[in-house]
Write an enzyme that holds these catalytic residues in place. Sequence first.
Site, short mmCIF file in Angstrom:
data_model
loop_
_atom_site.label_atom_id
_atom_site.label_comp_id
_atom_site.label_asym_id
_atom_site.label_seq_id
_atom_site.Cartn_x
_atom_site.Cartn_y
_atom_site.Cartn_z
N ASP A 67 46.89 42.25 32.16
CA ASP A 67 46.55 41.69 33.47
C ASP A 67 47.65 40.74 33.92
O ASP A 67 48.58 40.45 33.16
CB ASP A 67 45.17 40.99 33.46
CG ASP A 67 45.08 39.88 32.40
OD1 ASP A 67 46.12 39.41 31.90
OD2 ASP A 67 43.94 39.47 32.09
N ASN A 132 33.11 33.63 30.50
CA ASN A 132 32.10 34.37 31.25
C ASN A 132 31.99 35.83 30.78
O ASN A 132 31.34 36.64 31.43
CB ASN A 132 32.40 34.32 32.76
CG ASN A 132 33.71 35.00 33.11
OD1 ASN A 132 34.41 35.53 32.24
ND2 ASN A 132 34.06 35.01 34.39
N HIS A 134 34.57 37.91 30.43
CA HIS A 134 35.58 38.85 30.95
C HIS A 134 36.52 39.34 29.84
O HIS A 134 36.73 38.66 28.83
CB HIS A 134 36.35 38.26 32.15
CG HIS A 134 37.35 37.19 31.85
ND1 HIS A 134 37.75 36.27 32.80
CD2 HIS A 134 38.05 36.88 30.72
CE1 HIS A 134 38.66 35.47 32.28
NE2 HIS A 134 38.85 35.81 31.02
N GLU A 139 36.05 40.76 35.57
CA GLU A 139 35.06 39.69 35.68
C GLU A 139 33.64 40.28 35.67
O GLU A 139 33.48 41.50 35.80
CB GLU A 139 35.30 38.92 36.99
CG GLU A 139 36.69 38.27 37.10
CD GLU A 139 36.84 36.98 36.28
OE1 GLU A 139 36.10 36.81 35.28
OE2 GLU A 139 37.70 36.15 36.64
P1 PGA Z 1 41.66 31.93 25.96
O1 PGA Z 1 41.42 33.02 27.09
O2 PGA Z 1 42.25 32.63 24.78
O3 PGA Z 1 42.62 30.96 26.59
O4 PGA Z 1 40.32 31.31 25.66
C1 PGA Z 1 40.64 34.12 26.80
C2 PGA Z 1 40.48 34.99 28.04
O5 PGA Z 1 40.19 34.45 29.13
O6 PGA Z 1 40.64 36.20 27.92
#
Ligand code: PGA
Length: 247
Positions: A67, A132, A134, A139
């Site tokens: 992404d 959340n 994702h 999302e």
């Molecule tokens: P993080 O992000 O490793 O900074 O917790 C995880 C994500 O949002 O995929």
Amino acid sequence: MRIRIATDPGALACAGADLVAAVLRERPDAVLGLPTGDTPIGLYDELQRRVEAGAVDLSRAVGWAIDEFSGVPRAAPGTNSVFYRAHVRLPLRALQIPNPAARDPAAHIAAFADALRRAGGFDLCILGIGMNGHIAFNEPGSARDSRARVVTLAAGSRAAHAADFGGVERVPARALTLGIADLLGARRLLVLASGRAKAAIVRVAVVGPVKAEVPASWLQQHDDCTWLLDQEAAAELQGRSLSGDAG
Ligand code: PGA
């Protein structure tokens, strides 16, 4: 789905690097999906150490971002391009990253996913999980058959990146992401989660019902998906029957 629990983030990084190394032994020219975020940084550092020690050879492997933000220059602080430059100093044959400044973002991310398919698709796609649920920037509400596309970021996802961009108001509203179907097309998946704050969403994703409101729950439908958790991230799974201990 396999669940492996590491004693701490260091052990998690080593266990993740072991899996990447195993894939590279089978397939030196592996196509690897590489996530951003705080969680995979230890794994990238561990892989770099192993490359320097001559234990891992990434010279034929190609990395692909999963992404990127949209509507900002590549070099803007906070983009995934900037993350990769800072944290993924691996001697890969190539690292493909969508262009956050693409003039036609929808066409750009569709072409990116097409190029990934032409390259053979992921041998291993590594993922993190957002608070959340994702995966990549899919999302809540992302369908099983969703493909690479432009998405509107959830408020919580923007907040999570506020510091990187210098304030939440500077975090782009939109992002480019591979879709759930693109991620489930990987031959193997490795999901990393670390820290107590992730424990509740990990439980929901791993043992809850499969539904679009929890995009990571779609991973239950993949037949070669390993969740690699530290003990804190696994805290709400304890007591269930879990396979393996990553040390
Ligand atoms: P993080 O992000 O490793 O900074 O917790 C995880 C994500 O949002 O995929």
